[in-house]
Motif scaffolding. Structure first.
Motif, short mmCIF file in Angstrom:
data_model
loop_
_atom_site.label_atom_id
_atom_site.label_comp_id
_atom_site.label_asym_id
_atom_site.label_seq_id
_atom_site.Cartn_x
_atom_site.Cartn_y
_atom_site.Cartn_z
N GLY A 23 12.86 18.50 190.18
CA GLY A 23 12.59 19.16 191.45
C GLY A 23 11.25 19.85 191.45
N LEU A 24 10.92 20.52 190.33
CA LEU A 24 9.63 21.20 190.21
C LEU A 24 8.48 20.20 190.26
CD1 LEU A 24 8.08 23.84 189.71
CD2 LEU A 24 8.33 23.41 187.25
N ALA A 25 8.66 19.06 189.57
CA ALA A 25 7.62 18.03 189.60
C ALA A 25 7.40 17.52 191.01
CB ALA A 25 8.02 16.88 188.67
N LEU A 26 8.48 17.37 191.78
CA LEU A 26 8.37 16.91 193.16
C LEU A 26 7.62 17.92 194.01
CD1 LEU A 26 9.12 14.82 195.30
CD2 LEU A 26 11.31 15.99 195.60
N VAL A 27 7.95 19.19 193.84
CA VAL A 27 7.27 20.25 194.59
C VAL A 27 5.79 20.28 194.23
CG1 VAL A 27 7.06 22.75 194.90
CG2 VAL A 27 9.32 21.66 194.91
N MET A 28 5.48 20.12 192.93
CA MET A 28 4.10 20.22 192.47
C MET A 28 3.23 19.05 192.93
SD MET A 28 4.78 21.69 188.62
CE MET A 28 3.05 21.76 188.14
N LEU A 29 3.86 18.00 193.45
CA LEU A 29 3.07 16.93 194.04
C LEU A 29 2.28 17.43 195.25
CD1 LEU A 29 5.51 13.87 194.01
CD2 LEU A 29 3.35 14.05 192.78
N PHE A 30 2.87 18.36 196.01
CA PHE A 30 2.27 18.81 197.27
C PHE A 30 1.87 20.28 197.28
CE2 PHE A 30 5.17 15.30 198.20
CZ PHE A 30 4.34 14.45 198.90
N ARG A 31 2.48 21.08 196.45
CA ARG A 31 2.23 22.53 196.51
C ARG A 31 1.71 23.04 195.18
NH1 ARG A 31 5.30 25.02 200.83
NH2 ARG A 31 6.37 23.42 202.04
N PRO A 32 0.89 24.08 195.24
CA PRO A 32 0.38 24.74 196.46
C PRO A 32 -0.69 23.89 197.14
CG PRO A 32 -0.63 25.71 194.52
CD PRO A 32 0.39 24.72 194.02
N GLY A 45 -1.56 21.37 194.26
CA GLY A 45 -0.73 20.18 194.40
C GLY A 45 -1.54 18.92 194.16
N ILE A 46 -0.93 17.94 193.50
CA ILE A 46 -1.64 16.71 193.13
C ILE A 46 -2.17 15.99 194.37
CG2 ILE A 46 -1.37 14.43 192.09
CD1 ILE A 46 0.70 15.69 190.21
N PRO A 48 -2.80 17.25 197.61
CA PRO A 48 -3.93 17.95 198.25
C PRO A 48 -5.20 17.92 197.42
CG PRO A 48 -1.93 19.27 198.41
CD PRO A 48 -1.63 18.13 197.48
N ARG A 49 -5.08 18.02 196.08
CA ARG A 49 -6.26 18.04 195.22
C ARG A 49 -6.99 16.71 195.25
NH1 ARG A 49 -4.07 19.10 190.42
NH2 ARG A 49 -4.36 17.05 189.48
N ASN A 50 -6.23 15.63 195.37
CA ASN A 50 -6.84 14.30 195.34
C ASN A 50 -6.97 13.68 196.73
OD1 ASN A 50 -7.07 13.45 192.31
ND2 ASN A 50 -5.08 14.45 192.50
N MET A 51 -6.88 14.52 197.77
CA MET A 51 -6.93 14.01 199.13
C MET A 51 -8.18 13.17 199.42
SD MET A 51 -4.99 14.21 201.89
CE MET A 51 -4.16 15.77 201.92
N PRO A 52 -9.38 13.60 199.02
CA PRO A 52 -10.57 12.77 199.28
C PRO A 52 -10.47 11.38 198.63
CG PRO A 52 -11.22 15.00 198.71
CD PRO A 52 -9.75 14.90 198.42
N GLY A 162 -2.02 19.44 203.61
CA GLY A 162 -1.03 18.96 202.67
C GLY A 162 0.37 19.04 203.26
N ASN A 163 0.58 20.04 204.11
CA ASN A 163 1.89 20.21 204.74
C ASN A 163 2.25 19.00 205.59
OD1 ASN A 163 4.26 21.56 205.54
ND2 ASN A 163 3.26 22.22 207.42
N VAL A 164 1.26 18.44 206.29
CA VAL A 164 1.51 17.27 207.13
C VAL A 164 1.93 16.09 206.28
CG1 VAL A 164 0.42 15.57 208.64
CG2 VAL A 164 -0.04 18.00 208.97
N LEU A 165 1.22 15.86 205.16
CA LEU A 165 1.55 14.74 204.29
C LEU A 165 2.89 14.95 203.60
CD1 LEU A 165 -1.93 14.05 202.68
CD2 LEU A 165 -0.80 12.77 204.48
N GLU A 166 3.19 16.18 203.24
CA GLU A 166 4.49 16.47 202.62
C GLU A 166 5.62 16.16 203.60
OE1 GLU A 166 6.54 20.18 200.22
OE2 GLU A 166 5.41 20.61 202.06
N THR A 167 5.46 16.61 204.84
CA THR A 167 6.47 16.35 205.87
C THR A 167 6.63 14.86 206.10
OG1 THR A 167 5.93 18.45 206.96
CG2 THR A 167 7.12 16.81 208.26
#
Length: 202
Positions: A23-32, A45-46, A48-52, A162-167
């Motif tokens: 669960g933590l790994a899943l959360v850390m994909l997007f957050r913070p 979050g992986i 958001p950090r790699n968004m470009p 990142g919130n949009v992509l997470e949703t």
């Protein structure tokens, strides 16, 4: 403590650890969404950090593999298009000639009336028709620059939070993501049984 207690406690503890870590790994994909420090360690979050990087990869795939104006043009025969709309094109040319004639000296305006105007329009249409391949090639080259598919995609993805992509991800694969977390608990519980067996044999 009884043996039954250990049979339960080992799988429960390790199952909980498996659920928590997945669960933590899943959360850390997007957050913070923004870079923060936890116990002095920077983390973001992986996704958001790699968004470009994601944006460039997606834009390249769409532009190079999926969207080609030349493919669209392949379904259109410009010569047939002109032929089927000849009267409309000529009428449009005549209408434009009327507009241009208003700014011409009288001696030239007299030449762009009646049959002369029609003949001029037909000749101009003929010249356009003969230059169709060159016009089509120039149009495609110019259109690819103007459409800017890649830049448009890059802008939209990189400007998304990142919130949009997470949703979006949870809407698309919510069940599968929860199954992954659940597997962590299942494998953790199985490992607990194994450890208990090893502990008992020892």
């Amino acid at each position: 403590m009884s043996q039954g207690f250990f049979i339960l406690i080992f799988p429960l503890i390790l199952g909980f650890i498996g659920l928590f870590t997945n669960g933590l790994a899943l959360v850390m994909l997007f957050r913070p969404f923004e870079r923060k420090r936890y116990l002095g360690i920077p983390w973001q979050g992986i996704v958001p950090r790699n968004m470009p990087r994601f944006a460039k990869m997606i834009a390249n795939v769409i532009e190079n593999e999926m969207i080609h104006l030349s493919d669209i043009a392949g379904f259109i025969d410009p010569a047939v298009l002109l032929e089927n709309n000849q009267e409309a094109f000529i009428a449009g040319i005549e209408e434009n000639l009327d507009q241009y004639a208003k700014s011409m000296p009288e001696k030239y305006r007299a030449m762009l009336t009646g049959d002369n105007k029609r003949a001029f329009a037909e000749e101009l249409f003929k010249q356009i028709k003969e230059q169709t391949p060159e016009i089509t090639e120039a149009f495609l080259s110019h259109a690819m620059q103007k459409v800017g598919v890649r830049d448009h995609i890059l802008h939209n993805i990189t400007s998304a939070s990142g919130n949009v992509l997470e949703t979006l991800m949870f809407r698309l694969a919510k069940g599968e993501l929860y199954i992954i977390v659940g597997y962590g608990g299942i494998f953790g519980a199985l490992l607990g049984f194994v450890q208990f067996a090893v502990f008992s044999l020892g």
